[in-house]
Motif scaffolding. Structure first.
Motif, PDB file in Angstrom:
ATOM      1  N   ARG A 113       0.812  -1.222   0.000  1.00 29.45           N
ATOM      2  CA  ARG A 113       0.000   0.000   0.000  1.00 29.45           C
ATOM      3  C   ARG A 113       0.844   1.269   0.000  1.00 29.45           C
ATOM      4  NH1 ARG A 113      -5.414  -0.823   3.358  1.00 29.45           N
ATOM      5  NH2 ARG A 113      -5.944  -2.877   2.559  1.00 29.45           N
ATOM      6  N   THR A 114       2.148   1.102   0.005  1.00 29.32           N
ATOM      7  CA  THR A 114       3.050   2.252   0.061  1.00 29.32           C
ATOM      8  C   THR A 114       3.426   2.699  -1.352  1.00 29.32           C
ATOM      9  OG1 THR A 114       3.968   1.372   2.110  1.00 29.32           O
ATOM     10  CG2 THR A 114       5.240   3.089   0.982  1.00 29.32           C
ATOM     11  N   PRO A 115       3.162   3.955  -1.698  1.00 27.13           N
ATOM     12  CA  PRO A 115       3.574   4.443  -3.020  1.00 27.13           C
ATOM     13  C   PRO A 115       5.095   4.530  -3.116  1.00 27.13           C
ATOM     14  CG  PRO A 115       2.509   6.193  -1.752  1.00 27.13           C
ATOM     15  CD  PRO A 115       2.466   4.964  -0.911  1.00 27.13           C
ATOM     16  N   ALA A 116       5.594   4.261  -4.311  1.00 26.31           N
ATOM     17  CA  ALA A 116       7.039   4.331  -4.552  1.00 26.31           C
ATOM     18  C   ALA A 116       7.266   4.988  -5.914  1.00 26.31           C
ATOM     19  CB  ALA A 116       7.647   2.937  -4.536  1.00 26.31           C
ATOM     20  N   THR A 117       8.248   5.866  -5.974  1.00 22.99           N
ATOM     21  CA  THR A 117       8.611   6.541  -7.218  1.00 22.99           C
ATOM     22  C   THR A 117      10.065   6.224  -7.530  1.00 22.99           C
ATOM     23  OG1 THR A 117       7.058   8.336  -6.790  1.00 22.99           O
ATOM     24  CG2 THR A 117       8.802   8.781  -8.380  1.00 22.99           C
ATOM     25  N   TYR A 118      10.302   5.817  -8.779  1.00 24.84           N
ATOM     26  CA  TYR A 118      11.651   5.533  -9.248  1.00 24.84           C
ATOM     27  C   TYR A 118      12.002   6.508 -10.356  1.00 24.84           C
ATOM     28  CZ  TYR A 118      11.275   1.271  -6.585  1.00 24.84           C
ATOM     29  OH  TYR A 118      11.117   0.381  -5.556  1.00 24.84           O
ATOM     30  N   VAL A 119      13.264   6.889 -10.405  1.00 26.78           N
ATOM     31  CA  VAL A 119      13.738   7.880 -11.358  1.00 26.78           C
ATOM     32  C   VAL A 119      14.862   7.269 -12.188  1.00 26.78           C
ATOM     33  CG1 VAL A 119      14.695  10.201 -11.606  1.00 26.78           C
ATOM     34  CG2 VAL A 119      13.228   9.680  -9.649  1.00 26.78           C
ATOM     35  N   ALA A 120      14.819   7.538 -13.496  1.00 26.43           N
ATOM     36  CA  ALA A 120      15.856   7.045 -14.393  1.00 26.43           C
ATOM     37  C   ALA A 120      16.183   8.107 -15.433  1.00 26.43           C
ATOM     38  CB  ALA A 120      15.396   5.761 -15.083  1.00 26.43           C
ATOM     39  N   LEU A 121      17.405   8.079 -15.906  1.00 29.65           N
ATOM     40  CA  LEU A 121      17.823   8.947 -16.998  1.00 29.65           C
ATOM     41  C   LEU A 121      17.379   8.289 -18.303  1.00 29.65           C
ATOM     42  CD1 LEU A 121      19.500  11.573 -17.204  1.00 29.65           C
ATOM     43  CD2 LEU A 121      21.518  10.158 -17.539  1.00 29.65           C
ATOM     44  N   THR A 122      16.772   9.047 -19.193  1.00 31.12           N
ATOM     45  CA  THR A 122      16.356   8.505 -20.482  1.00 31.12           C
ATOM     46  C   THR A 122      17.556   8.456 -21.430  1.00 31.12           C
ATOM     47  OG1 THR A 122      15.808  10.666 -21.394  1.00 31.12           O
ATOM     48  CG2 THR A 122      14.029   9.482 -20.234  1.00 31.12           C
ATOM     49  N   ARG A 123      17.366   7.821 -22.549  1.00 25.48           N
ATOM     50  CA  ARG A 123      18.419   7.789 -23.575  1.00 25.48           C
ATOM     51  C   ARG A 123      18.756   9.214 -24.012  1.00 25.48           C
ATOM     52  NH1 ARG A 123      17.005   3.623 -27.935  1.00 25.48           N
ATOM     53  NH2 ARG A 123      17.244   2.318 -26.109  1.00 25.48           N
ATOM     54  N   ALA A 124      17.716  10.040 -24.198  1.00 26.31           N
ATOM     55  CA  ALA A 124      17.932  11.442 -24.581  1.00 26.31           C
ATOM     56  C   ALA A 124      18.663  12.207 -23.479  1.00 26.31           C
ATOM     57  CB  ALA A 124      16.600  12.116 -24.898  1.00 26.31           C
ATOM     58  N   GLY A 125      18.341  11.905 -22.224  1.00 27.14           N
ATOM     59  CA  GLY A 125      19.002  12.552 -21.099  1.00 27.14           C
ATOM     60  C   GLY A 125      20.470  12.196 -21.016  1.00 27.14           C
ATOM     61  N   ARG A 126      20.770  10.925 -21.252  1.00 25.83           N
ATOM     62  CA  ARG A 126      22.168  10.488 -21.229  1.00 25.83           C
ATOM     63  C   ARG A 126      22.947  11.161 -22.357  1.00 25.83           C
ATOM     64  NH1 ARG A 126      24.656   6.748 -18.306  1.00 25.83           N
ATOM     65  NH2 ARG A 126      22.676   5.931 -17.541  1.00 25.83           N
ATOM     66  N   ALA A 127      22.346  11.234 -23.550  1.00 25.85           N
ATOM     67  CA  ALA A 127      23.004  11.888 -24.690  1.00 25.85           C
ATOM     68  C   ALA A 127      23.213  13.374 -24.409  1.00 25.85           C
ATOM     69  CB  ALA A 127      22.183  11.690 -25.956  1.00 25.85           C
ATOM     70  N   ALA A 128      22.212  14.022 -23.816  1.00 24.96           N
ATOM     71  CA  ALA A 128      22.336  15.451 -23.488  1.00 24.96           C
ATOM     72  C   ALA A 128      23.442  15.676 -22.459  1.00 24.96           C
ATOM     73  CB  ALA A 128      21.003  15.985 -22.966  1.00 24.96           C
ATOM     74  N   PHE A 129      23.539  14.787 -21.479  1.00 25.22           N
ATOM     75  CA  PHE A 129      24.585  14.927 -20.462  1.00 25.22           C
ATOM     76  C   PHE A 129      25.964  14.702 -21.077  1.00 25.22           C
ATOM     77  CE2 PHE A 129      27.148  13.157 -16.895  1.00 25.22           C
ATOM     78  CZ  PHE A 129      27.216  14.319 -16.144  1.00 25.22           C
ATOM     79  N   GLU A 130      26.068  13.747 -21.988  1.00 20.25           N
ATOM     80  CA  GLU A 130      27.354  13.518 -22.661  1.00 20.25           C
ATOM     81  C   GLU A 130      27.757  14.739 -23.485  1.00 20.25           C
ATOM     82  OE1 GLU A 130      26.825   9.786 -24.720  1.00 20.25           O
ATOM     83  OE2 GLU A 130      26.787   8.674 -22.822  1.00 20.25           O
ATOM     84  N   ARG A 131      26.799  15.345 -24.210  1.00 21.00           N
ATOM     85  CA  ARG A 131      27.099  16.574 -24.970  1.00 21.00           C
ATOM     86  C   ARG A 131      27.502  17.703 -24.018  1.00 21.00           C
ATOM     87  NH1 ARG A 131      22.430  15.077 -27.566  1.00 21.00           N
ATOM     88  NH2 ARG A 131      21.217  16.653 -26.458  1.00 21.00           N
ATOM     89  N   TYR A 132      26.795  17.791 -22.908  1.00 17.39           N
ATOM     90  CA  TYR A 132      27.079  18.832 -21.915  1.00 17.39           C
ATOM     91  C   TYR A 132      28.507  18.685 -21.389  1.00 17.39           C
ATOM     92  CZ  TYR A 132      26.663  21.705 -17.730  1.00 17.39           C
ATOM     93  OH  TYR A 132      26.865  22.664 -16.768  1.00 17.39           O
ATOM     94  N   THR A 133      28.901  17.473 -21.030  1.00 18.26           N
ATOM     95  CA  THR A 133      30.244  17.284 -20.464  1.00 18.26           C
ATOM     96  C   THR A 133      31.326  17.544 -21.496  1.00 18.26           C
ATOM     97  OG1 THR A 133      30.120  14.886 -20.819  1.00 18.26           O
ATOM     98  CG2 THR A 133      29.491  15.694 -18.656  1.00 18.26           C
ATOM     99  N   VAL A 134      31.083  17.171 -22.746  1.00 21.83           N
ATOM    100  CA  VAL A 134      32.066  17.448 -23.805  1.00 21.83           C
ATOM    101  C   VAL A 134      32.198  18.960 -23.993  1.00 21.83           C
ATOM    102  CG1 VAL A 134      32.457  17.296 -26.307  1.00 21.83           C
ATOM    103  CG2 VAL A 134      31.837  15.250 -25.014  1.00 21.83           C
ATOM    104  N   THR A 135      31.071  19.648 -24.069  1.00 22.36           N
ATOM    105  CA  THR A 135      31.086  21.101 -24.256  1.00 22.36           C
ATOM    106  C   THR A 135      31.779  21.796 -23.091  1.00 22.36           C
ATOM    107  OG1 THR A 135      29.038  20.991 -25.531  1.00 22.36           O
ATOM    108  CG2 THR A 135      29.645  23.134 -24.638  1.00 22.36           C
TER     109      THR A 135
END
Length: 101
Positions: free
Chosen positions: A69-91
């Protein structure tokens, strides 16, 4: 946005911390909201606000479920999020070196 510009969605210090933490997970892994909150030492409201902005950009996904009965929320990075982070770190790395990517 040009290659030399940092992604404004990620560039916020709090969102950068969120994305960097999620990027450290293996592809396809997710983390429970309370665990992420604890790792980042953020209030639930603050973290929710930043996650909502990242979700609007398509960079993270939140899965809401229940354990009994306990709600649970899970968070994940999407494929687009991972690609954006990789571009961000390179830049960012190139900007810190004083070169254009």
């Amino acid at each position: 946005m040009t290659d030399a510009e940092l992604d404004p969605v990620i560039h916020s210090a709090s969102r950068l911390r969120v994305v960097a933490t999620l990027a450290a997970l293996e592809r396809g892994d997710r983390i429970a909201f309370p665990r992420l909150q604890s790792l980042l030492d953020m209030t639930a409201g603050n973290l929710s606000t930043h996650l909502r902005r990242l979700e609007e950009a398509g960079y993270v996904e939140q899965t809401k479920t229940h354990h009994g009965r306990t709600p649970a929320t899970y968070v994940a990075l999407t494929r687009a999020g991972r690609a954006a982070f990789e571009r961000y770190t390179v830049t960012l790395t190139e900007l810190l070196k004083g070169a254009q990517p």
